[in-house]
Each structure stands twice: as structure tokens, then as C-alpha cells.
Motif scaffolding. Structure first.
Motif, short mmCIF file in Angstrom:
data_model
loop_
_atom_site.label_atom_id
_atom_site.label_comp_id
_atom_site.label_asym_id
_atom_site.label_seq_id
_atom_site.Cartn_x
_atom_site.Cartn_y
_atom_site.Cartn_z
N LEU A 53 20.46 99.12 78.53
CA LEU A 53 19.32 99.44 77.66
C LEU A 53 18.13 99.91 78.49
O LEU A 53 17.48 100.90 78.15
N TYR A 56 18.76 103.45 79.55
CA TYR A 56 18.62 104.38 78.43
C TYR A 56 17.14 104.67 78.16
O TYR A 56 16.75 105.82 78.01
N GLU A 156 13.30 104.15 68.46
CA GLU A 156 13.21 104.03 69.92
C GLU A 156 11.86 103.48 70.36
O GLU A 156 11.78 102.65 71.27
N VAL A 159 11.90 99.74 69.74
CA VAL A 159 12.75 99.05 70.72
C VAL A 159 12.09 99.06 72.10
O VAL A 159 12.10 98.05 72.81
N TRP A 163 11.36 95.89 74.23
CA TRP A 163 11.99 95.76 75.55
C TRP A 163 10.96 95.39 76.61
O TRP A 163 11.19 94.53 77.46
#
Length: 188
Positions: A53, A56, A156, A159, A163
Motif C-alpha cells: 500500500l 502504491y 485515494e 486512503v 495511511w
């Protein structure tokens, strides 16, 4: 904090740890693996699970631009008082993402209506602030965001903000010591 609560691993590394740290660092990096990565390597299965992750979100396949990504990361880290991660990103990605000194300072000290922001920057700052202070996004802000970003981009962005909460919680909670070469939070 004068010393880390969870000390980062130090060389020489076991072969499995060395291999994992090499996966976390850019190929040919002129610096040793970051203290955060060496701390995560204390729990190798967790580090291995986190890597995809993280790669990415920092990779070229991401749905949002580098500038947008870095504004979100910097603002999340600033809101959480994570000078470690803020400094790493300011040093490594700031200029490359088109963030000048005024904009970098605004990620820490600025408001959403700061003149440092351009285009949709202020929307991203507002988003981070709303998530930080209320764990929600207002309908008004969401409508404004949806006029600038696609649903995949919005997912995104959410997230990414989450994150970097994880990263900040690990760095702050484990007491990861600042990298000597990394920038410091700007002062008033």
C-alpha cells in the motif's frame, strides 16, 4: 523524547531483514534505510504487509498528482505533530512536487484560506483538517471536492490521509528519531 521507544534495527542485518529494507528504499539510495523502516523491521511480517500500500500511494500508478499527494501527507503529518515524517517528505519530495518554502510552511502553520494554496490545494487542506478534527467530511466540502476530483481520486485521497495517520501514529508512538538530514517543522 531522547531515545526511541522501539529502537530501529541496526546493521549488520539478518538476510531477510536486509532484503525487506532494500524493498522499502529506492534502488541505489545513497542513504541507509530510514529509521522508520528499520523500526518497522522489528516486526517483519507487519512491514511486509504494509509495503504494497505504501508503494502504491507513493508510486506513479497513483490516481492523484504528486503535488496533491504531498500536500495531503504534509498536512496530515503537521496536524498529528509528526515532525519525523513531515521532515522526510519535505526534504525528499517537497521541491520535486512543486512545493516552495511558503507552501511547505503553510502545511504546518497555514489555514485553508492561506494565499500559499493554488487551485484545489485549499480543498485538500480543508479535507485533512475536517478529517483530523471530526473524522468526517462535510457535505459542502464533499460537493466541492467532487467538482475537482473523480471518485477513484477521492477514494485515494481518503486512503492516503488515513495511511499517513498510521505512519504518524507509528513514528510518534514508537518514538522514531528524526533523520539528521530531514527538514524541521517551520517556526512562527
Amino acid at each position: 523524547m531522547n531515545s526511541p521507544r522501539i529502537p530501529p534495527l541496526e546493521p549488520p542485518f539478518d538476510p531477510e531483514v536486509a532484503e525487506e529494507l532494500a524493498r522499502w528504499m529506492p534502488k541505489g539510495a545513497p542513504i541507509e534505510p530510514l529509521a522508520l523502516f528499520r523500526t518497522l523491521a522489528q516486526h517483519l511480517p507487519l512491514a511486509q504487509a504494509m509495503l504494497p500500500l505504501g508503494k502504491y500511494l507513493l508510486g506513479r500508478s497513483a490516481a492523484i498528482g504528486v503535488r496533491e499527494r504531498e500536500i495531503i501527507i504534509q498536512r496530515v503529518c503537521a496536524r498529528l505533530g509528526c515532525e519525523y515524517e513531515w521532515g522526510v517528505h519535505a526534504t525528499v519530495f517537497g521541491a520535486a512536487a512543486g512545493l516552495d518554502d511558503t507552501t511547505m510552511k503553510a502545511t504546518v502553520l497555514g489555514r485553508p484560506n492561506d494565499t500559499a494554496w493554488r487551485g484545489s490545494d485549499a480543498l485538500l487542506v480543508r479535507l485533512v483538517d475536517e478529517l483530523h478534527y471530526g473524522a468526517c467530511v462535510s457535505d459542502t466540502l464533499w460537493t466541492e471536492l467532487a467538482a475537482h476530483f473523480t471518485p477513484p481520486q477521492l477514494l485515494e485521497i481518503l486512503v492516503l490521509a488515513g495511511w499517513y495517520h498510521v505512519i504518524a501514529f507509528v513514528a510518534n508512538g514508537a518514538g522514531v528519531q528524526r533523520e539528521s538530514w530531514a527538514e524541521r517543522f517551520p517556526r512562527l
